[in-house]
Design a protein around this motif. Structure first.
Motif, mmCIF file in Angstrom:
data_model
loop_
_atom_site.group_PDB
_atom_site.id
_atom_site.type_symbol
_atom_site.label_atom_id
_atom_site.label_comp_id
_atom_site.label_asym_id
_atom_site.label_seq_id
_atom_site.Cartn_x
_atom_site.Cartn_y
_atom_site.Cartn_z
ATOM 1 N N VAL A 107 39.321 42.646 32.201
ATOM 2 C CA VAL A 107 39.921 41.148 31.592
ATOM 3 C C VAL A 107 40.098 40.661 33.107
ATOM 4 O O VAL A 107 39.556 39.279 33.311
ATOM 5 C CB VAL A 107 41.028 41.141 30.927
ATOM 6 C CG1 VAL A 107 41.632 39.910 30.984
ATOM 7 C CG2 VAL A 107 40.706 41.613 29.465
ATOM 8 N N ILE A 108 40.487 41.060 33.993
ATOM 9 C CA ILE A 108 40.937 40.692 35.434
ATOM 10 C C ILE A 108 39.455 40.273 35.954
ATOM 11 O O ILE A 108 39.367 39.190 36.616
ATOM 12 C CB ILE A 108 41.651 41.466 36.279
ATOM 13 C CG1 ILE A 108 42.933 41.831 35.763
ATOM 14 C CG2 ILE A 108 41.730 40.898 37.592
ATOM 15 C CD1 ILE A 108 43.792 43.021 36.314
ATOM 16 N N ALA A 109 38.511 41.214 35.977
ATOM 17 C CA ALA A 109 37.453 40.693 36.363
ATOM 18 C C ALA A 109 36.340 39.602 36.030
ATOM 19 O O ALA A 109 35.968 38.957 36.529
ATOM 20 C CB ALA A 109 36.356 42.040 36.349
ATOM 21 N N SER A 110 36.511 39.457 34.400
ATOM 22 C CA SER A 110 36.023 38.637 33.861
ATOM 23 C C SER A 110 36.572 37.200 34.356
ATOM 24 O O SER A 110 35.780 35.944 34.576
ATOM 25 C CB SER A 110 36.020 38.642 32.353
ATOM 26 O OG SER A 110 35.580 39.731 31.809
ATOM 27 N N GLY A 111 37.938 36.893 34.598
ATOM 28 C CA GLY A 111 38.377 35.904 35.156
ATOM 29 C C GLY A 111 38.034 35.619 36.592
ATOM 30 O O GLY A 111 37.689 34.409 36.762
ATOM 31 N N ILE A 112 37.905 36.712 37.400
ATOM 32 C CA ILE A 112 37.356 36.436 38.823
ATOM 33 C C ILE A 112 35.862 36.061 38.603
ATOM 34 O O ILE A 112 35.310 35.151 39.507
ATOM 35 C CB ILE A 112 37.459 37.686 39.690
ATOM 36 C CG1 ILE A 112 38.725 38.032 39.784
ATOM 37 C CG2 ILE A 112 36.670 37.707 40.853
ATOM 38 C CD1 ILE A 112 39.054 39.176 40.584
ATOM 39 N N THR A 113 35.159 36.547 37.841
ATOM 40 C CA THR A 113 33.829 36.137 37.516
ATOM 41 C C THR A 113 33.621 34.744 37.282
ATOM 42 O O THR A 113 32.610 33.895 37.960
ATOM 43 C CB THR A 113 33.098 36.683 36.259
ATOM 44 O OG1 THR A 113 33.039 38.342 36.574
ATOM 45 C CG2 THR A 113 31.530 36.248 36.453
ATOM 46 N N LEU A 114 34.506 34.046 36.638
ATOM 47 C CA LEU A 114 34.554 32.506 36.304
ATOM 48 C C LEU A 114 34.796 31.973 37.600
ATOM 49 O O LEU A 114 34.270 30.706 38.031
ATOM 50 C CB LEU A 114 35.537 32.404 35.027
ATOM 51 C CG LEU A 114 35.635 30.596 34.683
ATOM 52 C CD1 LEU A 114 34.465 30.028 34.460
ATOM 53 C CD2 LEU A 114 36.630 30.702 33.362
ATOM 54 N N LEU A 115 35.586 32.453 38.100
ATOM 55 C CA LEU A 115 36.242 31.474 39.558
ATOM 56 C C LEU A 115 34.740 31.653 40.600
ATOM 57 O O LEU A 115 34.738 30.717 41.111
ATOM 58 C CB LEU A 115 37.367 32.270 40.294
ATOM 59 C CG LEU A 115 38.749 32.142 39.675
ATOM 60 C CD1 LEU A 115 39.826 32.705 40.423
ATOM 61 C CD2 LEU A 115 39.185 30.673 39.269
ATOM 62 N N GLN A 116 34.367 32.835 40.591
ATOM 63 C CA GLN A 116 33.034 33.019 41.623
ATOM 64 C C GLN A 116 31.990 32.132 41.132
ATOM 65 O O GLN A 116 31.485 31.360 42.036
ATOM 66 C CB GLN A 116 32.577 34.441 41.523
ATOM 67 C CG GLN A 116 33.528 35.475 42.032
ATOM 68 C CD GLN A 116 33.056 35.738 43.543
ATOM 69 O OE1 GLN A 116 32.307 35.321 44.206
ATOM 70 N NE2 GLN A 116 33.335 37.200 43.661
ATOM 71 N N VAL A 117 31.627 31.953 39.692
ATOM 72 C CA VAL A 117 30.457 31.039 39.412
ATOM 73 C C VAL A 117 30.881 29.668 39.707
ATOM 74 O O VAL A 117 30.093 28.795 40.132
ATOM 75 C CB VAL A 117 30.443 31.295 37.768
ATOM 76 C CG1 VAL A 117 29.298 30.227 37.410
ATOM 77 C CG2 VAL A 117 30.004 32.518 37.531
ATOM 78 N N ALA A 118 32.325 29.284 39.683
ATOM 79 C CA ALA A 118 32.668 27.892 39.761
ATOM 80 C C ALA A 118 32.815 27.478 41.396
ATOM 81 O O ALA A 118 32.382 26.660 41.773
ATOM 82 C CB ALA A 118 33.743 27.635 39.230
ATOM 83 N N ALA A 119 33.467 28.569 42.046
ATOM 84 C CA ALA A 119 33.814 28.025 43.292
ATOM 85 C C ALA A 119 32.732 28.281 44.333
ATOM 86 O O ALA A 119 32.630 27.363 45.444
ATOM 87 C CB ALA A 119 34.979 28.988 43.922
#
Length: 421
Positions: A107-119
């Motif tokens: 779950v933590i990594a899924s949130g980081i993925t969203l940040l990575q794709v955006a930022a």
């Protein structure tokens, strides 16, 4: 850096910091969990594989979410998902449960993925195109600041508060009560992380970010019709470059503590080894500041090639040498790896024009290559931990190929135009 974008990029640096910090807590968490659950190297690296599998499954949905709600809201949602996963580490530790731990980390990594794709694409395109390589390396340096501080945090609050973390390698034989007490040491650090994530989400939600406006996104959607990502050589070879590079970076970082703790290498406790892990990630931070400066006057692909050659050389030393020489060679690979991810990323999306968002999604999906760290774990179990670093050396050679040939753009298009919503 333009004054127009400086406040936004300064705030975004905090995002890069926090996801780097949380990702590298795993480097101290893995040897801890190896002792708590009595895992072999394959089972230990499976924990990190689960983390990076999240990048594969969450990247495309993340790109779709950004297209639907925009960069800013997606960043806030990503932070919320990360906070939820961090809170999930508390019941995982209190039970304790290997399975629940895997779910919480996913779950933590899924949130980081969203940040990575955006930022990552946001930083690359919000500003002059000619300085995108330098700009992303500079902001990624704050990601490395997070990765540099995380081993100290994890070493003190996880390894330093557990019996397995303060005993010499191979000396700790934990009773069931001691294993339970060690497992509970994870609760406080992740509660602190969850609180910080919630606070950061609130700050970003209230901040005015310049981004790709909705009208611009609709225009890009029209332009994308009839175009193909596969015509862009720099992207086609960039996706496997990210994938293969992550095998190298994650393998070194996650096996570092176990490696330098060995009697014939550093002869350290896990807690002591975490202080040297600080130097590994500190080298990545320093290297990104240096790389950002160099790329103002030297083409990014040439800088990448030089760093790849240096990484290959130090990995050979780490594989065949012993004692402090092998340990310091593995520490130096952090400096050599420093510019690789942000430079491959910006080279990979260069010239994609209206296809930038889709290309970014594929490049972030390629971070799933970190899941193949389990292959290195298998090699370590069968042939020895030190020999497993030959896999890392082989990865550096593909990065060199990408720098010398694969990164050259074909069918280049103008970049999307950033606006303020």
């Amino acid at each position: 850096m333009s004054a127009t974008y400086r406040p936004a990029l300064t705030l975004l640096a905090s995002l890069f910091f926090i996801w780097g910090f949380i990702t590298v807590i795993n480097n101290t968490l893995l040897p801890h969990l190896r002792s708590v659950f009595d895992l072999d190297y394959t089972q230990t690296t499976l924990i990190e594989s689960t983390w990076f599998i999240a990048y594969f499954f969450a990247s495309i949905p993340s790109a779709k979410l950004i297209e639907r709600v925009g960069y800013k809201r997606s960043m806030v949602i990503g932070l919320g998902i990360m906070a939820l996963g961090a809170l999930g580490m508390a019941p995982a530790a209190l039970l304790p449960s290997y399975g629940v731990t895997l779910v919480a980390l996913f779950v933590i990594a899924s949130g980081i993925t969203l940040l990575q794709v955006a930022a990552n694409p946001y930083v690359a395109v919000v500003g002059p195109a000619e300085t995108s390589d330098s700009r992303l390396n500079l902001v990624q340096a704050f990601n490395s600041l997070g990765t540099t501080l995380a081993p100290l945090f994890g070493g003190y609050l996880i390894l330093g508060r557990s019996k397995s973390g303060t005993e010499m390698a191979g000396a700790a034989h934990l009773t069931p009560a001691e294993r339970l007490a060690d497992a509970h040491s994870v609760v406080l650090p992740y509660l602190i992380v969850a609180a910080v994530l919630v606070a950061l989400a609130i700050v970003i939600a209230r901040f005015r970010l310049p981004e790709m406006g909705s009208a611009n996104r609709r225009s890009s959607a029209e332009e994308r019709r009839g175009q193909s990502l596969w015509k862009h050589r720099n992207l086609v070879f960039g996706v496997p470059a990210i994938f293969i590079y992550l095998i190298a970076e994650i393998g070194v970082a996650n096996l570092f503590i176990n490696f330098v703790s060995q009697p014939d290498i550093g002869n350290l406790t896990h807690e002591q080894a975490s202080h040297y892990l600080f130097l590994l990630w500190g080298g990545m931070m320093v290297g990104r500041f240096i790389g950002s400066y160099l790329m103002r006057s030297i083409p990014a692909d040439r800088v990448l090639a030089c760093f790849a050659v240096a990484a290959f050389a130090v990995m050979l030393v780490a594989t065949f040498a012993h004692g402090p020489v092998a340990m310091w060679a593995l520490i130096l690979v952090g400096l050599c790896h420093s510019i690789m991810f942000p430079t491959i990323f910006t080279l990979g999306i260069k010239g994609l024009g209206p296809l930038t968002e889709e290309g970014s999604g594929l490049l972030i999906m390629a971070i799933a290559g970190g899941a193949l760290v389990i292959v290195q774990g298998k090699i370590a179990d069968n042939f020895g931990l030190q020999w497993s670093f030959l896999l890392t050396a082989a990865c550096e050679l593909y990065v060199l190929f990408y720098a010398l040939w694969g990164s050259r753009p074909t069918h280049a298009e103008p970049a999307p135009v950033p606006v303020t919503d």
